[in-house]
Scaffold this motif. Structure first.
Motif, PDB file in Angstrom:
ATOM      1  N   VAL A  43       0.837  -1.195   0.000  1.00  0.00           N
ATOM      2  CA  VAL A  43       0.000   0.000   0.000  1.00  0.00           C
ATOM      3  C   VAL A  43       0.872   1.246   0.000  1.00  0.00           C
ATOM      4  N   TYR A  44       1.837   1.312   0.906  1.00  0.00           N
ATOM      5  CA  TYR A  44       2.716   2.478   0.966  1.00  0.00           C
ATOM      6  C   TYR A  44       3.447   2.685  -0.353  1.00  0.00           C
ATOM      7  N   ARG A  45       3.974   1.594  -0.922  1.00  0.00           N
ATOM      8  CA  ARG A  45       4.702   1.725  -2.180  1.00  0.00           C
ATOM      9  C   ARG A  45       3.799   2.225  -3.294  1.00  0.00           C
ATOM     10  N   ASN A  46       2.572   1.737  -3.343  1.00  0.00           N
ATOM     11  CA  ASN A  46       1.674   2.147  -4.418  1.00  0.00           C
ATOM     12  C   ASN A  46       1.125   3.551  -4.220  1.00  0.00           C
ATOM     13  N   ILE A  51       1.060   8.929  -6.303  1.00  0.00           N
ATOM     14  CA  ILE A  51       1.359  10.345  -6.109  1.00  0.00           C
ATOM     15  C   ILE A  51       2.305  10.828  -7.215  1.00  0.00           C
ATOM     16  N   ASP A  52       3.340  10.027  -7.489  1.00  0.00           N
ATOM     17  CA  ASP A  52       4.270  10.381  -8.569  1.00  0.00           C
ATOM     18  C   ASP A  52       3.542  10.510  -9.900  1.00  0.00           C
ATOM     19  N   ASP A  53       2.567   9.648 -10.100  1.00  0.00           N
ATOM     20  CA  ASP A  53       1.793   9.689 -11.342  1.00  0.00           C
ATOM     21  C   ASP A  53       0.838  10.878 -11.394  1.00  0.00           C
ATOM     22  N   GLY A  54       0.667  11.549 -10.242  1.00  0.00           N
ATOM     23  CA  GLY A  54      -0.263  12.665 -10.213  1.00  0.00           C
ATOM     24  C   GLY A  54      -1.704  12.217 -10.065  1.00  0.00           C
ATOM     25  N   TRP A  55      -1.895  10.978  -9.628  1.00  0.00           N
ATOM     26  CA  TRP A  55      -3.252  10.449  -9.508  1.00  0.00           C
ATOM     27  C   TRP A  55      -3.795  10.689  -8.097  1.00  0.00           C
ATOM     28  N   LEU A  56      -2.881  10.812  -7.150  1.00  0.00           N
ATOM     29  CA  LEU A  56      -3.233  11.077  -5.750  1.00  0.00           C
ATOM     30  C   LEU A  56      -2.406  12.250  -5.234  1.00  0.00           C
ATOM     31  N   TYR A  68      -4.915  10.601   1.970  1.00  0.00           N
ATOM     32  CA  TYR A  68      -4.663  10.613   0.533  1.00  0.00           C
ATOM     33  C   TYR A  68      -5.976  10.887  -0.181  1.00  0.00           C
ATOM     34  N   GLU A  69      -5.895  11.693  -1.247  1.00  0.00           N
ATOM     35  CA  GLU A  69      -7.119  11.952  -2.004  1.00  0.00           C
ATOM     36  C   GLU A  69      -6.798  12.059  -3.479  1.00  0.00           C
ATOM     37  N   ARG A  70      -7.806  11.807  -4.317  1.00  0.00           N
ATOM     38  CA  ARG A  70      -7.632  11.861  -5.753  1.00  0.00           C
ATOM     39  C   ARG A  70      -7.394  13.289  -6.212  1.00  0.00           C
ATOM     40  N   THR A  71      -6.593  13.425  -7.222  1.00  0.00           N
ATOM     41  CA  THR A  71      -6.321  14.756  -7.774  1.00  0.00           C
ATOM     42  C   THR A  71      -7.424  15.123  -8.764  1.00  0.00           C
ATOM     43  N   GLY A  72      -7.283  16.330  -9.312  1.00  0.00           N
ATOM     44  CA  GLY A  72      -8.214  16.742 -10.364  1.00  0.00           C
ATOM     45  C   GLY A  72      -9.495  17.348  -9.853  1.00  0.00           C
TER      46      GLY A  72
END
Lengths: 126, 126
Positions: A43-46, A51-56, A68-72
């Motif tokens: 979980v921590y790794r993902n 986050i790196d992907d800009g998805w969270l 943690y929350e979704r971006t956009g």
DNA sequence: GTGTATGCAAAGCTTTTGCATAGGT
DNA sequence: ACCTATGCAAAAGCTTTGCATACAC
């Protein structure tokens, strides 16, 4: 190359099922309903990957700690219900940055955390 | 009965010398200038005591983590300078609580964190 | 002198990392 | 078949706690 693993798909699904900021414990618990073997380290790794992907994005909430929350979703504030202990994302922004600090301070960004009772908990006798 | 120890007096003195929110590391480092032997565990224990006494409050800053600040300053917001990395307390409150959340949410309290550059760092070429 | 508070070290938590291997491509 | 991502366990931070002793009263 990035692999599309069952575990990460499950973590993404957790965020789709619960459209609100989640803590690691929530993510792990909900995630295990989808992938029983889901490990904390995974979980921590993902989360880091997403986050790196800009998805969270990761936020540190004054009362709830790391969430943690979704971006956009654009700029928004957070509301914490003292009854159900959940965090909500609130649309809009009523803060005037320029007026919020004395002369001399250059304000570039801000975060607002609201506290109170959410609509589902208002009126519920406890 | 509570004893007025050298260590706690030193910790209180640190807060008087630095009128801004401080982290445990700051408190320990500044405190050791006053009492060389000052121990981390002692700092944590005394911070708890000072909070119980109502002399300090603990805040969780979104960027700086856990900070401690003196009470009795009324409602205020916090400013974090991205240059010197210090937190400041800002007087006043430009947030209208009632307008800050949609209908149905009962807002009882709030916290605002501002980010930017503080007066001492503005104009300083880096 | 009595008993609380300290320093030190060990233990809890949360988060990260190393390593063998399962599994995505 | 290759090689990344996982699960497990150990390690790394930060905070708390147990215990012998120092020191405030």
């Amino acid at each position: 190359m990035r692999r599309n693993t069952t575990q990460r798909k499950a973590i993404e699904e957790v965020f789709r099922q619960h459209e609100r900021p989640l803590g690691v414990d929530d993510i792990l618990a909900y995630g295990r309903k989808l992938v029983e073997s889901l490990n904390q380290a995974t979980v921590y790794r993902n989360l880091k990957i997403l986050i790196d992907d800009g998805w969270l994005i990761r936020i540190t909430h004054p009362s709830l700690g790391v969430l943690y929350e979704r971006t956009g979703k654009g700029h928004h504030h957070h509301f914490h219900c003292r009854e159900c202990n959940r965090a909500f994302e609130l649309p809009g922004c009523a803060l005037k940055e320029k007026e919020s600090a004395p002369d001399g301070f250059v304000v570039e960004d801000h975060e607002v955390f609201l506290f109170g009772v959410c609509p589902s908990c208002v009126g519920v006798t406890k």
